[in-house]
Motif scaffolding. Structure first.
Motif, short mmCIF file in Angstrom:
data_model
loop_
_atom_site.label_atom_id
_atom_site.label_comp_id
_atom_site.label_asym_id
_atom_site.label_seq_id
_atom_site.Cartn_x
_atom_site.Cartn_y
_atom_site.Cartn_z
N ARG A 162 0.92 -1.22 -0.01
CA ARG A 162 0.00 0.11 -0.09
C ARG A 162 0.96 1.26 -0.13
NH1 ARG A 162 -3.60 -1.84 5.02
NH2 ARG A 162 -4.78 -3.82 4.21
N VAL A 163 0.34 2.36 -0.54
CA VAL A 163 1.09 3.49 -0.45
C VAL A 163 1.59 3.88 1.09
CG1 VAL A 163 0.87 6.05 -0.70
CG2 VAL A 163 -0.46 4.57 -2.23
N GLY A 164 2.97 4.15 1.18
CA GLY A 164 3.46 4.41 2.31
C GLY A 164 4.35 3.27 3.04
N ASP A 165 4.07 2.19 2.19
CA ASP A 165 4.64 0.82 2.84
C ASP A 165 6.08 0.24 2.55
OD1 ASP A 165 2.70 -0.27 4.16
OD2 ASP A 165 1.91 -1.67 2.33
N ASP A 166 6.90 1.34 1.73
CA ASP A 166 8.12 1.12 1.59
C ASP A 166 9.07 1.05 2.83
OD1 ASP A 166 7.96 1.09 -1.12
OD2 ASP A 166 9.22 2.88 -1.52
N GLU A 167 8.87 1.64 3.95
CA GLU A 167 9.37 1.35 5.11
C GLU A 167 9.36 0.03 5.68
OE1 GLU A 167 10.07 3.63 9.75
OE2 GLU A 167 8.55 4.31 7.93
#
Length: 319
Positions: free
Chosen positions: A178-183
């Motif tokens: 989901r958007v923001g899941d790179d971390e």
């Protein structure tokens, strides 16, 4: 962490020097990259340059040894920048040990002067031992022998025969990116590196943002096929699949679980889950590259119908 071979590259032969290839030298240097080209032949270089331009492959960063008396190009190395600060190397084929040593100096210079690359890599055929030694002279480390494996995308009938499975287990959740899941992806990948058998020497050579960018840049990124495994709300594993419609394949870019999740049979359940998501797609194959030293992973893929179709020696150097 610096990656260096035990021996450094020797100087090029007397009267020769290593230079960055300019436009006047490009055709001759490009011809040296074509294994079957004869010395002085230029047409293979013209064809290579044209094909690279057509496929948007950047050949600007090329270095060569040049004879000081004749001006003739000797050994050549080109570094093609990729995603996530990586660069893929291509080189001429040395015909003797002396030429291999000379190529080592060219490789070393290329890696010292290349722009926009933080990790250089090359994949070699197993029989290219002389070329491998040349890259060792140029500061590269033998990372692993990678077995490329593939199987067909499963049919709906095959997936139905697998049955419903045993679920993920207590506290485990699997969902797509989901958007923001790179971390979360980065944390899960870092945790999967602990005591990993999958190219362990590669761990820590790149910042995590480079790793993610490199994974995302392979094929076509489809966030619905990037899966994160959570345990009690913490990201502890990932499975990353990227389609490559141009070659009719889906690449399993990375599958890794942290120590907290290993030993539960989750790897097989996760891979079956990912394969089931590919039913009905246009691509006909699924493929991956596995470190030959990672016996548990090889057994997992073999159980699910993957078979080896080629093997390559992977070598890397931190730039």
């Amino acid at each position: 962490m610096a990656v260096r071979s035990k021996r450094r590259a020797v100087e090029v032969s007397v009267g020769a020097r290593v230079v960055r290839v300019d436009r006047g030298m490009r055709v001759e240097a490009a011809s040296r990259l074509v294994a079957h080209a004869m010395p002085g032949e230029r047409e293979p270089g013209r064809r290579l340059i044209a094909a690279a331009a057509e496929n948007q492959i950047n050949l600007e960063q090329m270095w060569a040894s040049v004879d000081g008396e004749t001006g003739r190009v000797g050994q050549v190395c080109v570094v093609v920048p990729g995603n996530g600060g990586t660069g893929v190397c291509f080189a001429s084929t040395p015909r003797s040990e002396e030429e291999a040593l000379e190529l080592g100096s060219v490789v070393d210079t290329a890696c010292r002067e290349v722009e926009g690359v933080r990790l250089a890599q090359i994949l070699l055929e197993p029989q290219e031992e002389r070329l491998a030694r040349a890259f060792e002279q140029g500061g590269f480390l033998r990372l692993a022998v990678l077995d490329s494996m593939r199987r067909s995308v499963p049919s709906q009938r095959e997936v139905a025969e697998w049955g419903p499975g045993a679920g993920w287990g207590e506290g485990v959740e699997v969902r797509s990116w989901r958007v923001g899941d790179d971390e979360a992806v980065g944390l899960a990948i870092e945790r999967s590196y602990e005591e990993t058998l999958d190219c362990p020497a590669l761990c820590g050579l790149r910042p995590m943002e480079d790793v993610i960018a490199s994974h995302r840049g392979t094929g076509v990124w489809d966030p619905s096929l990037w899966f994160i495994v959570f345990l009690d709300g913490a990201p502890e594993g990932v499975m990353l699949l990227n389609p490559s419609p141009g070659i009719g394949s889906v690449e399993l870019i990375y599958l890794g679980l942290s120590k907290r999740l290993r030993g539960r049979g989750l790897g097989e359940r996760l891979l079956r889950y990912g394969l089931a998501k590919l039913v009905g797609r246009e691509e006909q194959r699924v493929q991956c590259a596995v470190d030959r030293g990672n016996a548990p992973a090889l057994r997992l893929y073999e159980r699910l119908g993957f078979r080896v179709f080629e093997s390559r020696l992977a070598m890397v150097r931190k730039v």
